[in-house]
Design an enzyme around this catalytic site. Structure first.
Site, mmCIF file in Angstrom:
data_model
loop_
_atom_site.group_PDB
_atom_site.id
_atom_site.type_symbol
_atom_site.label_atom_id
_atom_site.label_comp_id
_atom_site.label_asym_id
_atom_site.label_seq_id
_atom_site.Cartn_x
_atom_site.Cartn_y
_atom_site.Cartn_z
ATOM 1 N N SER A 21 0.780 -1.192 -0.082
ATOM 2 C CA SER A 21 -0.101 -0.006 -0.118
ATOM 3 C C SER A 21 0.899 1.340 0.020
ATOM 4 O O SER A 21 0.212 2.391 -0.166
ATOM 5 C CB SER A 21 -0.801 -0.044 1.083
ATOM 6 N N CYS A 113 -13.656 -3.955 0.843
ATOM 7 C CA CYS A 113 -12.383 -3.864 0.158
ATOM 8 C C CYS A 113 -11.633 -5.161 0.391
ATOM 9 O O CYS A 113 -11.325 -5.880 -0.731
ATOM 10 C CB CYS A 113 -11.568 -2.579 0.377
ATOM 11 N N CYS A 210 -9.833 5.595 2.909
ATOM 12 C CA CYS A 210 -8.878 5.826 1.977
ATOM 13 C C CYS A 210 -9.416 6.673 0.854
ATOM 14 O O CYS A 210 -8.640 7.636 0.431
ATOM 15 C CB CYS A 210 -8.248 4.598 1.331
#
EC number: 2.8.1.13
Length: 397
Positions: A21, A113, A210
């Site tokens: 990430s 997600c 996010c």
């Protein structure tokens, strides 16, 4: 002979894809596995364009994270790829996030997600690349069971434990997933990153959803679901109108501040009625819930849920990621499943997850969970909602 990831073969003959990430956790994971000799491939997902998410032009706010992940990969000497998952992320996560808020729920987009993008789509990509495992920087662990399957267990560092967000992981996915940080603390991870000379060793953790880095999730919902911004009434449990609100999306169960109404005693949001565009408020004691109706159950305990549940299965549940597991009973009811809490929980909100554990402390095993469809409040004095879970009512005589 099994290697350190519980896989057959030598590390140098074992390809592992690491979901990177750009943060310190996934970066340390990649560096650790590379140092152990694994054939590591780093993949970063471009999931969204912030400017598009809130309907204004601008560069992808995740650009720095992609840059950081690429820099780490270069530092430790592994191949790194950036995959465009924007369309599938929008369909699976952002759209459902907006739909959930518009229907009066309080969603947890990180769960969706993990379930649909990372552990379904990215996992499939890892297999296509010839990997034997997909590793992530989550603070959670897994262990090999006697039959060769794997159990999902809480992280050693309970303050960092992310098992709540991974309850929807399937048995098949657990066989392929690995979580190298499960026995580490955050300070240990940062120190490991420093030892490897990673530029992200002291990078701050993300505190926001996010795709909502501003913290204003209403911007996203307003763009995708303008009807959720329609005004309506704030009413008490007897239906008396106390005031008006600018849209149910601005409220969540348990909220006290920002109601915009005057009252001699504190009032809290008890539920949101999207069909009537109503925010129902009442006293704090009305927030206590004993019975929770679940949807979309995922069971990863032993056997099948229908075989082990019997007249009721005693376990522990978490209804918010920040709360400790509490004793409860899981029962089959009305063609679905309900949880009966031994002690009431405040602010149980539809859309949140109810996660099952086999213990309240330590590295407990995650047994699965489901999403909260509705909840019945504990009996309280005043108002009409004097509902009590049947089993608890019988126990109290």
């Amino acid at each position: 002979m099994l290697n350190s990831l519980d896989l057959e073969g030598r590390p140098q003959d074992t390809r592992v894809v690491v979901a990177m990430s750009g943060g310190v956790d996934s970066s340390a994971t990649a560096a650790l596995l590379k140092a152990q000799g694994y054939d590591v491939v780093g993949i970063t997902l471009q999931l969204y364009d912030h400017g598009e998410a809130i309907h204004r032009k601008g560069a992808c706010c995740a650009g720095q994270d992609i840059h950081d992940a690429r820099a780490v990969a270069e530092r430790i000497g592994i191949p790194h790829y950036v995959l465009d998952y924007e369309s599938r992320f929008r369909e699976s996560v952002i759209d459902s996030f907006a739909d959930s808020y518009a229907s009066g729920e309080t969603p947890v987009p990180c769960i969706e997600c993990n379930r649909s993008v990372k552990f379904r789509d990215l996992l499939a990509t890892a297999r296509e690349l010839g990997a034997s495992a997909l590793a992530t920087g989550h603070y959670v662990s897994s262990r090999r069971l006697d039959d060769g399957s794997r159990a999902l267990v809480c992280a050693a560092d309970r303050d960092r434990d992310q098992s709540y967000f991974l309850f929807a992981t399937t048995r098949e996915q657990l066989q392929f997933l690995r979580f190298p940080l499960g026995d580490m603390t955050k300070p240990q991870t940062r120190e490991l990153a420093r030892q490897f000379g990673l530029s992200v060793a002291d990078k701050h953790d993300s505190q926001d959803i996010c795709f909502v880095p501003t913290g204003r999730y209403t911007d996203v919902v307003e763009r995708l679901k303008p009807n959720a911004m329609e005004p309506g009434d704030i009413v008490d449990v007897d239906g008396r109108v106390l005031g008006q609100h600018p849209g149910i999306v601005h409220f969540t169960v348990g909220q006290r501040r920002g109601l915009g109404i005057a009252s001699r005693s504190p009032l809290y949001v008890l539920r949101l009625d999207a069909a009537q565009r109503q925010v129902v408020v009442g006293p704090r004691e009305a927030l206590l819930m004993d019975r929770i109706v679940l949807r979309d159950i995922n069971w990863i305990g032993d056997g099948s849920l229908d075989d082990v549940i019997g007249d009721g299965l005693e376990l522990f549940v978490r209804v918010r990621s920040t709360r400790a597991p509490q004793p409860a009973w899981l029962r089959a009811a009305n063609g679905g499943y309900e949880v009966e809490l031994v002690v009431g929980e405040e602010g149980v909100s539809p859309g949140q997850a109810c996660v099952f554990y086999d213990a309240a402390e330590g590295q407990a095993r995650v047994l699965g969970g489901g999403f909260i469809k509705s909840a019945a409040p504990r009996r309280f004095e005043g108002g009409r909602e004097q509902i009590e879970a049947p089993a608890l009512a019988a126990a109290r005589g």
